[in-house]
Scaffold this motif. Structure first.
Motif, PDB file in Angstrom:
ATOM      1  N   SER A  94       0.812  -1.218   0.000  1.00 48.19           N
ATOM      2  CA  SER A  94       0.000   0.000   0.000  1.00 48.19           C
ATOM      3  C   SER A  94       0.845   1.268   0.000  1.00 48.19           C
ATOM      4  CB  SER A  94      -0.920   0.011   1.224  1.00 48.19           C
ATOM      5  OG  SER A  94      -0.164   0.121   2.429  1.00 48.19           O
ATOM      6  N   ILE A  95       2.173   1.139   0.120  1.00 41.37           N
ATOM      7  CA  ILE A  95       3.055   2.309   0.096  1.00 41.37           C
ATOM      8  C   ILE A  95       3.171   2.818  -1.341  1.00 41.37           C
ATOM      9  CG2 ILE A  95       5.401   3.135   0.531  1.00 41.37           C
ATOM     10  CD1 ILE A  95       5.659   0.987   2.669  1.00 41.37           C
ATOM     11  N   PRO A  96       2.892   4.089  -1.602  1.00 41.41           N
ATOM     12  CA  PRO A  96       3.005   4.612  -2.974  1.00 41.41           C
ATOM     13  C   PRO A  96       4.422   4.456  -3.512  1.00 41.41           C
ATOM     14  CG  PRO A  96       1.822   6.150  -1.565  1.00 41.41           C
ATOM     15  CD  PRO A  96       2.396   5.102  -0.658  1.00 41.41           C
ATOM     16  N   PRO A  97       4.587   4.036  -4.751  1.00 42.03           N
ATOM     17  CA  PRO A  97       5.934   3.840  -5.314  1.00 42.03           C
ATOM     18  C   PRO A  97       6.715   5.134  -5.459  1.00 42.03           C
ATOM     19  CG  PRO A  97       4.240   3.564  -7.015  1.00 42.03           C
ATOM     20  CD  PRO A  97       3.526   3.659  -5.705  1.00 42.03           C
ATOM     21  N   ASP A  98       6.039   6.277  -5.375  1.00 40.31           N
ATOM     22  CA  ASP A  98       6.754   7.551  -5.522  1.00 40.31           C
ATOM     23  C   ASP A  98       7.829   7.717  -4.458  1.00 40.31           C
ATOM     24  OD1 ASP A  98       4.995   7.972  -7.546  1.00 40.31           O
ATOM     25  OD2 ASP A  98       3.708   9.385  -6.452  1.00 40.31           O
ATOM     26  N   TYR A  99       7.574   7.202  -3.254  1.00 39.18           N
ATOM     27  CA  TYR A  99       8.557   7.334  -2.178  1.00 39.18           C
ATOM     28  C   TYR A  99       9.833   6.569  -2.515  1.00 39.18           C
ATOM     29  CZ  TYR A  99       4.764   9.248   0.653  1.00 39.18           C
ATOM     30  OH  TYR A  99       3.738  10.026   1.134  1.00 39.18           O
ATOM     31  N   HIS A 100       9.683   5.354  -3.025  1.00 39.90           N
ATOM     32  CA  HIS A 100      10.863   4.566  -3.400  1.00 39.90           C
ATOM     33  C   HIS A 100      11.603   5.233  -4.555  1.00 39.90           C
ATOM     34  CE1 HIS A 100       9.716   1.222  -0.786  1.00 39.90           C
ATOM     35  NE2 HIS A 100       8.486   1.312  -1.263  1.00 39.90           N
ATOM     36  N   GLN A 101      10.862   5.806  -5.494  1.00 39.81           N
ATOM     37  CA  GLN A 101      11.508   6.479  -6.614  1.00 39.81           C
ATOM     38  C   GLN A 101      12.274   7.705  -6.151  1.00 39.81           C
ATOM     39  OE1 GLN A 101       8.303   7.247  -9.335  1.00 39.81           O
ATOM     40  NE2 GLN A 101       7.902   5.063  -9.737  1.00 39.81           N
ATOM     41  N   ALA A 102      11.724   8.402  -5.154  1.00 37.76           N
ATOM     42  CA  ALA A 102      12.425   9.583  -4.631  1.00 37.76           C
ATOM     43  C   ALA A 102      13.744   9.193  -3.986  1.00 37.76           C
ATOM     44  CB  ALA A 102      11.529  10.308  -3.628  1.00 37.76           C
ATOM     45  N   VAL A 103      13.745   8.081  -3.240  1.00 35.50           N
ATOM     46  CA  VAL A 103      14.991   7.618  -2.626  1.00 35.50           C
ATOM     47  C   VAL A 103      15.991   7.208  -3.695  1.00 35.50           C
ATOM     48  CG1 VAL A 103      16.000   5.863  -1.132  1.00 35.50           C
ATOM     49  CG2 VAL A 103      13.822   6.895  -0.516  1.00 35.50           C
ATOM     50  N   ALA A 104      15.516   6.543  -4.749  1.00 31.22           N
ATOM     51  CA  ALA A 104      16.413   6.125  -5.829  1.00 31.22           C
ATOM     52  C   ALA A 104      17.001   7.339  -6.545  1.00 31.22           C
ATOM     53  CB  ALA A 104      15.662   5.240  -6.820  1.00 31.22           C
ATOM     54  N   VAL A 105      16.205   8.394  -6.747  1.00 26.23           N
ATOM     55  CA  VAL A 105      16.705   9.606  -7.392  1.00 26.23           C
ATOM     56  C   VAL A 105      17.801  10.250  -6.553  1.00 26.23           C
ATOM     57  CG1 VAL A 105      16.071  11.964  -8.053  1.00 26.23           C
ATOM     58  CG2 VAL A 105      14.612  10.049  -8.710  1.00 26.23           C
ATOM     59  N   ASP A 106      17.634  10.181  -5.227  1.00 25.97           N
ATOM     60  CA  ASP A 106      18.644  10.747  -4.333  1.00 25.97           C
ATOM     61  C   ASP A 106      19.865   9.861  -4.177  1.00 25.97           C
ATOM     62  OD1 ASP A 106      17.085  12.943  -3.937  1.00 25.97           O
ATOM     63  OD2 ASP A 106      16.169  12.204  -2.076  1.00 25.97           O
ATOM     64  N   GLY A 107      19.895   8.729  -4.884  1.00 25.92           N
ATOM     65  CA  GLY A 107      21.068   7.858  -4.822  1.00 25.92           C
ATOM     66  C   GLY A 107      21.011   6.828  -3.716  1.00 25.92           C
ATOM     67  N   GLY A 108      19.848   6.613  -3.121  1.00 26.48           N
ATOM     68  CA  GLY A 108      19.732   5.647  -2.042  1.00 26.48           C
ATOM     69  C   GLY A 108      19.709   4.216  -2.547  1.00 26.48           C
ATOM     70  N   ASN A 109      20.171   3.293  -1.695  1.00 27.36           N
ATOM     71  CA  ASN A 109      20.175   1.878  -2.047  1.00 27.36           C
ATOM     72  C   ASN A 109      19.005   1.166  -1.374  1.00 27.36           C
ATOM     73  OD1 ASN A 109      20.971   1.705   0.628  1.00 27.36           O
ATOM     74  ND2 ASN A 109      23.149   1.456   0.119  1.00 27.36           N
ATOM     75  N   ALA A 110      19.014  -0.170  -1.407  1.00 24.81           N
ATOM     76  CA  ALA A 110      17.914  -0.948  -0.838  1.00 24.81           C
ATOM     77  C   ALA A 110      17.778  -0.712   0.667  1.00 24.81           C
ATOM     78  CB  ALA A 110      18.121  -2.437  -1.130  1.00 24.81           C
ATOM     79  N   TRP A 111      18.917  -0.564   1.348  1.00 28.21           N
ATOM     80  CA  TRP A 111      18.852  -0.332   2.796  1.00 28.21           C
ATOM     81  C   TRP A 111      18.196   1.013   3.105  1.00 28.21           C
ATOM     82  CZ3 TRP A 111      18.476  -1.723   7.516  1.00 28.21           C
ATOM     83  CH2 TRP A 111      18.791  -0.838   8.557  1.00 28.21           C
ATOM     84  N   HIS A 112      18.522   2.042   2.319  1.00 25.82           N
ATOM     85  CA  HIS A 112      17.911   3.351   2.524  1.00 25.82           C
ATOM     86  C   HIS A 112      16.399   3.300   2.268  1.00 25.82           C
ATOM     87  CE1 HIS A 112      22.173   4.748   1.698  1.00 25.82           C
ATOM     88  NE2 HIS A 112      21.914   5.267   2.879  1.00 25.82           N
ATOM     89  N   ARG A 113      15.995   2.558   1.250  1.00 23.86           N
ATOM     90  CA  ARG A 113      14.559   2.432   0.993  1.00 23.86           C
ATOM     91  C   ARG A 113      13.852   1.748   2.157  1.00 23.86           C
ATOM     92  NH1 ARG A 113      16.404   0.997  -4.224  1.00 23.86           N
ATOM     93  NH2 ARG A 113      15.969  -1.220  -3.804  1.00 23.86           N
ATOM     94  N   PHE A 114      14.504   0.723   2.711  1.00 22.97           N
ATOM     95  CA  PHE A 114      13.898   0.035   3.848  1.00 22.97           C
ATOM     96  C   PHE A 114      13.876   0.926   5.085  1.00 22.97           C
ATOM     97  CE2 PHE A 114      14.566  -2.420   7.764  1.00 22.97           C
ATOM     98  CZ  PHE A 114      13.401  -3.162   7.783  1.00 22.97           C
ATOM     99  N   ARG A 115      14.996   1.601   5.343  1.00 27.84           N
ATOM    100  CA  ARG A 115      15.139   2.390   6.579  1.00 27.84           C
ATOM    101  C   ARG A 115      14.255   3.617   6.583  1.00 27.84           C
ATOM    102  NH1 ARG A 115      14.858   5.024  10.243  1.00 27.84           N
ATOM    103  NH2 ARG A 115      16.380   5.687  11.797  1.00 27.84           N
ATOM    104  N   HIS A 116      14.149   4.295   5.461  1.00 32.06           N
ATOM    105  CA  HIS A 116      13.467   5.588   5.433  1.00 32.06           C
ATOM    106  C   HIS A 116      12.072   5.552   4.816  1.00 32.06           C
ATOM    107  CE1 HIS A 116      17.085   7.591   6.844  1.00 32.06           C
ATOM    108  NE2 HIS A 116      17.778   6.964   5.906  1.00 32.06           N
TER     109      HIS A 116
END
Length: 323
Positions: A213-235
């Motif tokens: 149910s989490i909108p994919p926009d949040y994951h895309q924002a982390v990826a744009v900022d250079g975040g990895n899988a751990w950052h997506r999980f943590r934040h």
């Protein structure tokens, strides 16, 4: 001299300019009629709650009131004698009651904590791009569908000392087994781990629903900022899965406090009273024919669960971020 802009400004404020009619005003009676209409429209759906209210009264409220009454009596199937609070005094005089309370809370905390951790880990894994994630979801959820008694009997055989599959597997790597269900130091923990194996599938399903149910926009924002899988999980995943976490905590903690069938099937509260919980103590009283005493124990368990779960629900609800 009045300019056109002045007229427009006056009209926008609801004032009557030269040659312009005053803006109409709603009367109080019209407002009252509108409010009454809204209340009437809002009151109609409440009729839909009637079936649920009937079920709640018949299945929960009436049996609860009857239990409170019969806990004050010595009763059989044919008659009852009012004894006041004597059943409660006798129940609290039980020698193994302190151990039962302690084991109940230890069991609830261990099972609830492990279901949260493992459920979240499996939820993240089974929402990733695995090819077999549909099959793995079925495998993880399957133990939930199996009879608790069947699970208890099966693991009692697997955990037998020396001849059980667990001890044989440990012997292959040079580790000596032990009597998992017959040792006072491991009996309760062994049953708790079996409970986690059986119930983690439901926790995983709740987490899968929360993560999807989490909108994919949040994951895309982390990826744009250079975040990895751990950052997506943590934040992203961890904080936005809090509603699912709170649901798993409440459901598994209530289940742990009320657990009986798995413990009774695997250890019957033994060895001695070392794996007894409140529910197994109540059942032993019922087996002995002390129906009023066992009913008083059920009332005490109900009050304990309510006293623990209501503040926990309130606390977790305060921490939940409103959408």
């Amino acid at each position: 001299m009045v300019t056109g802009s002045g007229k427009t400004g006056a009209g926008s404020r609801g004032d009557a300019g030269p040659g312009l009619p005053a803006a109409p005003r709603r009367s109080r009676s019209a407002g009252k009629d509108s409010n009454r209409g809204k209340r009437a429209a809002a009151a109609y759906p409440y009729a839909l709650y009637l079936p649920a209210a009937v079920v709640y009264v018949v299945i929960f409220l009436i049996p609860t009131v009857m239990a409170f009454y019969f806990s004050l009596t010595r009763w059989t199937l044919f008659d009852s004698t009012f004894v006041g609070l004597q059943n409660f005094r006798d129940f609290f005089a039980e020698q193994n009651l302190r151990v039962g309370f302690q084991n109940t809370f230890v069991y609830a905390v261990v099972t609830s904590g492990l279901k949260v951790v493992l459920g979240l880990a499996l939820g993240v894994l089974l929402t990733s791009r695995l090819r077999l994630r549909g099959f793995l979801r079925s495998v993880v959820f399957f133990p939930v569908l199996v009879s608790t008694v069947a699970v208890g009997i099966t693991f009692s055989v697997l955990l037998k000392p020396d001849t059980g599959l667990v001890d044989r597997a440990l012997a292959l790597v040079g580790v000596s087994g032990r009597d998992w269900l017959g040792d006072a130091s491991t009996a309760l923990l062994s049953v708790a781990l079996v409970d986690v194996w059986k119930g983690v599938g439901l926790a995983t399903v709740i987490y899968i629903a929360g993560i999807l149910s989490i909108p994919p926009d949040y994951h895309q924002a982390v990826a744009v900022d250079g975040g990895n899988a751990w950052h997506r999980f943590r934040h992203v995943t961890l904080p936005l899965s809090r509603p699912a976490t709170y649901s798993v905590i409440i459901l598994s903690f209530i289940g742990g406090l009320r657990s009986f069938d798995l413990i009774w099937t695997m250890t019957r509260g033994g060895p001695g009273f070392t794996s007894d919980v409140i529910a197994s103590i109540i059942y032993k009283q019922y087996q002995a024919g002390f129906y009023g005493l066992s009913t008083a124990g059920n009332v005490i368990l109900f009050l304990v669960v309510t006293a623990v779960v209501l503040p926990l629900t309130w606390f977790l609800g305060r921490r939940e971020v409103p959408s």
